[in-house]
Design a protein around this motif. Structure first.
Motif, PDB file in Angstrom:
ATOM      1  N   VAL A 128      -7.315  -6.499  -7.202  1.00 33.64           N
ATOM      2  CA  VAL A 128      -8.302  -7.047  -6.273  1.00 33.64           C
ATOM      3  C   VAL A 128      -8.976  -5.868  -5.577  1.00 33.64           C
ATOM      4  CG1 VAL A 128      -8.686  -8.458  -4.203  1.00 33.64           C
ATOM      5  CG2 VAL A 128      -6.917  -9.130  -5.854  1.00 33.64           C
TER       6      VAL A 128
ATOM      7  N   ILE B  11     -11.710  -5.090  -2.334  1.00 37.97           N
ATOM      8  CA  ILE B  11     -12.587  -5.543  -1.260  1.00 37.97           C
ATOM      9  C   ILE B  11     -13.603  -4.433  -1.044  1.00 37.97           C
ATOM     10  CG2 ILE B  11     -12.740  -6.392   1.114  1.00 37.97           C
ATOM     11  CD1 ILE B  11      -9.740  -6.961   1.033  1.00 37.97           C
TER      12      ILE B  11
ATOM     13  N   ASP C  92       3.063  -6.558  -6.999  1.00 34.55           N
ATOM     14  CA  ASP C  92       2.899  -7.738  -7.842  1.00 34.55           C
ATOM     15  C   ASP C  92       2.989  -9.031  -7.054  1.00 34.55           C
ATOM     16  OD1 ASP C  92       2.747  -6.133 -10.061  1.00 34.55           O
ATOM     17  OD2 ASP C  92       4.809  -6.461 -10.718  1.00 34.55           O
ATOM     18  N   GLU C  93       3.792  -9.036  -5.982  1.00 36.17           N
ATOM     19  CA  GLU C  93       4.027 -10.281  -5.249  1.00 36.17           C
ATOM     20  C   GLU C  93       2.769 -10.767  -4.531  1.00 36.17           C
ATOM     21  OE1 GLU C  93       5.013  -7.322  -4.444  1.00 36.17           O
ATOM     22  OE2 GLU C  93       5.417  -7.060  -2.306  1.00 36.17           O
ATOM     23  N   ILE C  94       1.860  -9.844  -4.207  1.00 36.53           N
ATOM     24  CA  ILE C  94       0.582 -10.244  -3.597  1.00 36.53           C
ATOM     25  C   ILE C  94      -0.337 -10.806  -4.688  1.00 36.53           C
ATOM     26  CG2 ILE C  94      -1.399  -9.471  -2.238  1.00 36.53           C
ATOM     27  CD1 ILE C  94       1.152  -9.139  -0.674  1.00 36.53           C
ATOM     28  N   LEU C  95      -0.354 -10.137  -5.840  1.00 39.71           N
ATOM     29  CA  LEU C  95      -1.247 -10.558  -6.930  1.00 39.71           C
ATOM     30  C   LEU C  95      -0.812 -11.885  -7.551  1.00 39.71           C
ATOM     31  CD1 LEU C  95      -1.821  -7.057  -8.545  1.00 39.71           C
ATOM     32  CD2 LEU C  95      -3.530  -8.433  -7.351  1.00 39.71           C
ATOM     33  N   SER C  96       0.485 -12.199  -7.462  1.00 40.51           N
ATOM     34  CA  SER C  96       0.956 -13.470  -8.012  1.00 40.51           C
ATOM     35  C   SER C  96       0.779 -14.606  -7.007  1.00 40.51           C
ATOM     36  CB  SER C  96       2.437 -13.368  -8.390  1.00 40.51           C
ATOM     37  OG  SER C  96       3.232 -13.371  -7.217  1.00 40.51           O
ATOM     38  N   GLY C  97       0.458 -14.276  -5.774  1.00 42.53           N
ATOM     39  CA  GLY C  97       0.284 -15.297  -4.744  1.00 42.53           C
ATOM     40  C   GLY C  97       1.577 -15.657  -4.023  1.00 42.53           C
TER      41      GLY C  97
ATOM     42  N   LYS D 228       1.661 -13.765   0.770  1.00 43.48           N
ATOM     43  CA  LYS D 228       0.282 -13.651   1.241  1.00 43.48           C
ATOM     44  C   LYS D 228       0.183 -12.397   2.109  1.00 43.48           C
ATOM     45  CE  LYS D 228      -1.015 -17.551  -0.680  1.00 43.48           C
ATOM     46  NZ  LYS D 228      -0.043 -17.500  -1.792  1.00 43.48           N
TER      47      LYS D 228
ATOM     48  N   ILE E  62      -3.724  -6.224   5.438  1.00 43.93           N
ATOM     49  CA  ILE E  62      -5.135  -5.824   5.341  1.00 43.93           C
ATOM     50  C   ILE E  62      -5.857  -6.129   6.655  1.00 43.93           C
ATOM     51  CG2 ILE E  62      -7.343  -6.222   4.170  1.00 43.93           C
ATOM     52  CD1 ILE E  62      -5.729  -6.938   1.622  1.00 43.93           C
TER      53      ILE E  62
ATOM     54  N   GLU F  11     -13.072   0.321   1.814  1.00 43.13           N
ATOM     55  CA  GLU F  11     -12.643  -0.295   0.562  1.00 43.13           C
ATOM     56  C   GLU F  11     -11.152  -0.604   0.625  1.00 43.13           C
ATOM     57  OE1 GLU F  11     -13.881   1.921  -2.904  1.00 43.13           O
ATOM     58  OE2 GLU F  11     -12.722   0.675  -4.266  1.00 43.13           O
ATOM     59  N   VAL F  12     -10.761  -1.704  -0.003  1.00 41.51           N
ATOM     60  CA  VAL F  12      -9.338  -2.047  -0.137  1.00 41.51           C
ATOM     61  C   VAL F  12      -9.096  -2.359  -1.609  1.00 41.51           C
ATOM     62  CG1 VAL F  12      -7.500  -3.660   0.491  1.00 41.51           C
ATOM     63  CG2 VAL F  12      -9.233  -3.026   2.195  1.00 41.51           C
ATOM     64  N   ARG F  13      -7.993  -1.871  -2.154  1.00 38.83           N
ATOM     65  CA  ARG F  13      -7.609  -2.282  -3.507  1.00 38.83           C
ATOM     66  C   ARG F  13      -6.182  -2.826  -3.475  1.00 38.83           C
ATOM     67  NH1 ARG F  13     -10.027   2.210  -7.788  1.00 38.83           N
ATOM     68  NH2 ARG F  13     -12.055   2.402  -6.763  1.00 38.83           N
ATOM     69  N   ILE F  14      -5.980  -3.932  -4.158  1.00 38.27           N
ATOM     70  CA  ILE F  14      -4.628  -4.446  -4.357  1.00 38.27           C
ATOM     71  C   ILE F  14      -4.271  -4.171  -5.813  1.00 38.27           C
ATOM     72  CG2 ILE F  14      -3.088  -6.431  -4.154  1.00 38.27           C
ATOM     73  CD1 ILE F  14      -5.169  -7.778  -2.363  1.00 38.27           C
ATOM     74  N   VAL F  15      -3.214  -3.406  -6.047  1.00 38.71           N
ATOM     75  CA  VAL F  15      -2.831  -3.063  -7.416  1.00 38.71           C
ATOM     76  C   VAL F  15      -1.384  -3.489  -7.668  1.00 38.71           C
ATOM     77  CG1 VAL F  15      -4.442  -1.105  -7.506  1.00 38.71           C
ATOM     78  CG2 VAL F  15      -2.056  -0.717  -6.837  1.00 38.71           C
ATOM     79  N   SER F  16      -1.035  -3.606  -8.939  1.00 45.70           N
ATOM     80  CA  SER F  16       0.315  -4.056  -9.294  1.00 45.70           C
ATOM     81  C   SER F  16       1.301  -2.893  -9.260  1.00 45.70           C
ATOM     82  CB  SER F  16       0.286  -4.699 -10.680  1.00 45.70           C
ATOM     83  OG  SER F  16      -0.047  -3.727 -11.637  1.00 45.70           O
TER      84      SER F  16
ATOM     85  N   ASP G 146      -1.802   2.466 -12.645  1.00 47.80           N
ATOM     86  CA  ASP G 146      -2.761   1.808 -11.745  1.00 47.80           C
ATOM     87  C   ASP G 146      -2.740   2.440 -10.350  1.00 47.80           C
ATOM     88  OD1 ASP G 146      -3.287   0.137 -13.836  1.00 47.80           O
ATOM     89  OD2 ASP G 146      -2.340  -1.639 -12.979  1.00 47.80           O
TER      90      ASP G 146
END
Lengths: 247, 247
Positions: A43, A45, B14-19, B22, B26, B42-47, B52
């Motif tokens: 993701v 932003i 991964d736990e954020i990307l899987s939902g 929450k 951020i 900028e913000v990036r969520i990575v596994s 990555d």
């Protein structure tokens, strides 16, 4: 071999980066992707800046099966998503006939002027297809593998509902959760061994901290129910063994 | 000319990307950055994937004044942040003497075994400096302009409190909010004109949708109070004018 379908999300908006608005769309998309068997891998932003949006779109659309964007498709000067996506694809951004007619009829019916600003919402990259917006008419759009949706959560959710049936989905990643009353320091070693012994699983360890002590949620994921079951039983017996040893 | 200080955030997990989890970090970082005059860009969520993480760290640390990461610094096999950051900087990841002593003493005092897993939390890139963790001892760290912190929100927040006094901060971006009872379609045109007339401001328009009708929050931002005031007065009189015309 089941196909793995991947996705990335781009959240567009200064208001998220300034903290003024707290994002509620990332968690929703993550939940929906998990439910339908698509792996959300990244993701970003980014701010309301054309160069930043173009860079993110072009980086992610080549890497993942699908890209989903939220935000910046309204009628004001800071809504630059449609232009930026067009630029990323190297196509003109122009009034879409069908969207123009749809919006024109909508405002005429309500006796509201179809201002230049409102007309902006009918602009999209040449070749884009609509994503219906039953909440407030102005459509999102899809171009190639990029789905462009609204930032207002209720509208985003309804647009996403319209998109989901059009997506190829993979085999759902199944998961089991084992509650572990111990902190990660105690389980880290044995858990590493279990992960090594079960390479077709992804075992995640999520530390929780409450009232001065840690506990852990252990999540085992796999695409095969048998593989999942075997690893889960080992994790559970590791936790049971520790509980017996420390009782 | 005041220096503009910028920041990016990398959420690792991964736990954020899987939902499953929450994100709550951020919004907190965004609020803190805005309060101290640093522009979060900028913000990036990575596994939990080394390649990555390395790519995100190296892309962002060269572009922005500061980078903040959350997640992946615990004792289990899926906590790969320290190794990944070391790789990004091309330095070894090794036991930090001071962190090792700190953790050793902490567990000795509690009569708890200092397991191999727990020792993992003393590993960091060579040359890194600690970020204190009064909640659960295991420190975060800073290397160059990258600040590596925990993902558990209470620990992240206390680490960030320790980091903030060490940051160079810019002139705070001031803001005023004008409540606008009309949707964006009506105000888009005049608002564009006001933005053009006040180039040293950033005017944002945030549509809100409630019970079938739109209203808008208009946010004017500037570093100078005089510039902010002049633009805000124009936005307010635009809204007042529309209200009078439609009354």
């Amino acid at each position: 071999m089941t196909e793995i379908i991947t996705a990335a999300m781009i959240v567009i908006g200064d208001e998220i980066l300034s903290g003024r608005t707290k994002d509620r769309n990332i968690g929703h998309l993550a939940d929906v992707m998990t439910a339908i068997g698509i792996d959300l891998k990244e993701v970003r932003i980014v701010s309301d800046d054309e160069a930043d949006i173009v860079e993110a779109v072009n980086a992610l659309r080549q890497r993942y099966t699908y890209v989903f964007t939220t935000g910046g498709i309204g009628p004001t000067h800071d809504d630059i998503t449609a232009d930026s996506i067009a630029k990323a694809f190297g196509v003109p951004c122009e009034y879409d006939e069908k969207a123009f007619a749809l919006l024109g009829a909508h405002y005429a019916q309500r006796g509201v002027e179809f201002t230049e600003s409102r007309k902006r919402m009918a602009r999209m990259p040449r070749g884009a297809e609509h994503i219906d917006n039953p909440v407030s008419v102005a459509p999102g759009f899809r171009i190639d593998n990029v789905h462009v949706m609204a930032g207002v959560p209720s509208i985003f959710q309804t647009m996403l509902d319209n998109v989901v049936p059009t997506l190829r989905t993979g085999q759902k990643l199944l998961s089991e959760t084992v509650h572990c009353p111990f902190g990660e320091g105690l389980i880290g070693g044995p858990l590493t061994e279990i992960q090594k012994a079960h390479p077709d699983t992804i075992i995640g360890s999520y530390p929780k901290y409450l009232d001065g002590s840690f506990w852990t949620e252990l999540v085992i994921r796999a695409r095969s129910p048998e593989v999942l079951d075997a690893a889960t039983r080992e994790v559970q017996s590791m936790v049971d063994g520790l509980a017996a040893a420390t009782a």
